[in-house]
Design a protein around this motif. Structure first.
Motif, short mmCIF file in Angstrom:
data_model
loop_
_atom_site.label_atom_id
_atom_site.label_comp_id
_atom_site.label_asym_id
_atom_site.label_seq_id
_atom_site.Cartn_x
_atom_site.Cartn_y
_atom_site.Cartn_z
N LYS A 256 0.89 -1.29 -0.11
CA LYS A 256 -0.14 0.06 -0.01
C LYS A 256 0.78 1.24 -0.17
O LYS A 256 1.99 1.22 0.67
CB LYS A 256 -0.85 0.20 1.29
CG LYS A 256 -1.94 -1.00 1.45
CD LYS A 256 -2.91 -0.65 2.57
CE LYS A 256 -3.80 -1.98 2.62
NZ LYS A 256 -4.31 -2.40 1.26
N THR A 257 0.39 2.10 -0.71
CA THR A 257 1.21 3.50 -0.73
C THR A 257 0.24 4.59 0.19
O THR A 257 0.82 5.62 0.63
CB THR A 257 1.31 4.30 -2.04
OG1 THR A 257 -0.04 4.12 -2.78
CG2 THR A 257 2.26 3.37 -2.69
N SER A 258 -1.07 4.11 0.42
CA SER A 258 -1.92 5.16 1.41
C SER A 258 -3.24 4.22 1.70
O SER A 258 -3.19 3.14 0.90
CB SER A 258 -2.04 6.32 0.64
OG SER A 258 -2.91 6.21 -0.38
N GLY A 260 -6.04 1.93 1.26
CA GLY A 260 -7.02 1.80 0.25
C GLY A 260 -6.46 1.68 -1.16
O GLY A 260 -7.12 1.00 -2.13
N VAL A 261 -5.27 2.16 -1.22
CA VAL A 261 -4.39 2.08 -2.33
C VAL A 261 -3.27 1.09 -2.55
O VAL A 261 -2.44 1.28 -1.88
CB VAL A 261 -3.83 3.53 -2.77
CG1 VAL A 261 -3.02 3.64 -3.94
CG2 VAL A 261 -4.91 4.57 -2.50
N ASN A 262 -3.66 0.04 -3.13
CA ASN A 262 -2.74 -1.16 -3.15
C ASN A 262 -1.92 -1.21 -4.63
O ASN A 262 -2.64 -1.00 -5.56
CB ASN A 262 -3.46 -2.47 -2.93
CG ASN A 262 -2.78 -3.43 -2.40
OD1 ASN A 262 -2.04 -3.38 -1.29
ND2 ASN A 262 -2.49 -4.73 -3.18
N HIS A 263 -0.80 -2.00 -4.65
CA HIS A 263 -0.22 -2.29 -5.79
C HIS A 263 0.18 -3.49 -5.87
O HIS A 263 0.80 -4.14 -4.90
CB HIS A 263 0.86 -1.15 -6.06
CG HIS A 263 0.49 0.22 -5.78
ND1 HIS A 263 0.00 1.04 -6.60
CD2 HIS A 263 0.70 1.09 -4.70
CE1 HIS A 263 -0.36 2.26 -6.18
NE2 HIS A 263 0.19 2.44 -4.87
#
Lengths: 324, 324
Positions: A256-258, A260-263
């Protein structure tokens, strides 16, 4: 030209011989063997030389690629030959890498040589991808899956069972586990949930199939923690359909970068021949090691220490213009 | 601690702000802006500073991360600020990279600074994977697919059409083309065979849908060479379902090591937010650049020149013991 020597002419040595032929900037000078050189049928114009004469080649070879095994060959050979040559090995006993590194580093530094250990795909390319992905996504989880491919160690373990004539074992990643990782669910996966094992077994005459199957499936470390399938087949069928050494696998990082923002970063290999591919990695790092030695960089390295540009035949200008 | 400054507070600048928070060895000191600092609502404790005062921060910042655009900002900013700071940028105009590199290299070298350009995922991580895969499999073919993801350039192109209120365009790789590459068939793929384009368009009152759709599908360079689908939706629907900036893609190399022995190397990214992920790559290379500068390595670099270990917070010993 980078002048290459090979020590050891098994699957890996033969792979390096083929890989050198694919690289026009490389020249295979000699294949060193513990066997009688006259007994070796090689597939190139390289000279076949007894290991006893290797010291005579100190000034003729830029990099010696060590193609022995990690269990007993490399712990002795890599520090020994790092005193005479720039060397590359594929040492893959993960737990013993720090000790091996120290031994090779000392030998290489004392003799102004450059060495790189643990080159291949795991350790090697998979390690690189773990490092890059961890640096970029510090808040995340790592996953490594192996296969579908032949595990030499597991095949050997089956062959040691009474009543078994021959065997091949495939390690197979579980699709649903891979998919769960890819969707960003960050699952916690048990050993059994990640891989299955499929065995193709040829029995000796009169052997008890039920007993052999039971013995395989309950073997600690190797099979007991996995869902294992055993197929009994004829020797002809084994030779016809299971003579290859394919392998591969997947390295994933989900991070995650924040909120709910996954990669998902995924790296995968699908290899027709494990030793031929490993050899190709060894040869590309031989190029890097030869260059570093010319620059006066001595001692032992790993793939983590090598700037990618050193692997390529292209100049930095060409790389920026064509590959960036 | 690595002290970071950000220049430019758009999507990328906000992404870098988030990425720094995920890295405990980093400290976000200041955000520099061309706007009135009082007008900026930032999401951290960083000081907001007018660009006019940036020279006063020369000794307080280890690395300045440039978050402007490649068209007009970075060609000027990166060489300019490489005279005062170690800098990182995401310059992505592939054709102009050699020229940009020369300008930044000169500025950095003359001032004992270290710079890295074209950091991100393409150029960046995709470039790295092209280089590694080419070095390992010299006899092979490269394939790059982008998506599924939002193309800002294509969305903007649709918005410039008369009668269009707003639009989002997704670039989508064609599954059958990807599969053909994965099976080792080494297909030759036309532009149309590799990607499709899907457009979500909000019309202005009274606009002619048929005319807009025709104008999109026949637009040279952007859409004419692709199979393009156009959906007309309401502004509410666009804002609700298409406000994210996901992206990703695939880099594959298919190569032979001998007759009939093929290997596939595949690298893929699935990103919930293109700018947040790009920012995370920028920040990991900021760590590397800070270290290289302390070692006295000056001038302009690219991802090809950086040994992977420089990206990690772990020591070489820790990396060998845990990640190799």
């Amino acid at each position: 030209m980078v002048n290459i020597g090979i020590l050891g002419y098994g699957n890996l040595g033969r792979g390096v011989e083929k890989a050198v032929l694919k690289n026009p900037d490389m020249n295979l000078c000699a294949i060193f063997t513990r066997r009688n050189p006259a007994d070796l049928n090689v597939n190139s114009n390289a000279q076949v030389v007894s290991i006893d004469e290797i010291e005579n080649w100190k000034d003729k070879i830029d990099v010696l690629i060590l193609c022995g095994g990690s269990a007993t060959d490399l712990p002795v050979q890599t520090p020994k030959y790092a005193k005479m040559f720039n060397v590359v090995d594929s040492f893959d006993t993960h737990a013993k890498i720090p000790e091996h590194f120290e031994n090779v580093d000392k030998a290489a530094k004392e003799n102004n040589k450059t060495a790189i250990i643990s080159v291949g795909w795991d350790p090697g390319l998979f390690s690189l991808n773990r490092l890059y992905a961890n640096a970029i996504l510090p808040d995340g989880n790592d996953y490594t899956f192996w296969g579908k491919g032949v595990s030499q160690g597991h095949s050997d373990a089956i062959r040691r069972i009474e009543g078994v004539l021959d065997a091949k074992q495939y390690t197979i990643p579980v699709d649903s586990a891979l998919e769960a990782v890819r969707t960003g669910k960050n699952p916690e996966l048990s050993t059994r949930e990640k891989h299955t094992r499929e065995c193709f077994v040829v029995l000796k005459d009169g052997a008890d199939a039920k007993k052999v199957e039971e013995e395989i499936k309950t073997m600690p470390n190797y099979f007991a923690d996995y869902d294992t399938t055993v197929h009994f087949i004829s020797k002809e069928e084994l030779d016809k359909n299971h003579s290859g050494i394919p392998h591969g696998g997947f390295v994933l990082r989900s991070g995650k970068t924040s909120d709910g923002v996954n990669h998902i970063i995924e790296y995968s290999l699908k290899l027709d021949s494990n030793p031929e591919f490993t050899s190709s990695v060894l040869v590309s790092y031989a190029r890097a090691i030869s260059r570093l030695n010319k620059e006066g960089v001595y001692g032992c390295k790993t793939v983590f220490d090598i700037a990618p540009a050193y692997l390529s035949t292209k100049t930095s200008e060409e790389l920026r213009a064509t590959m960036l």
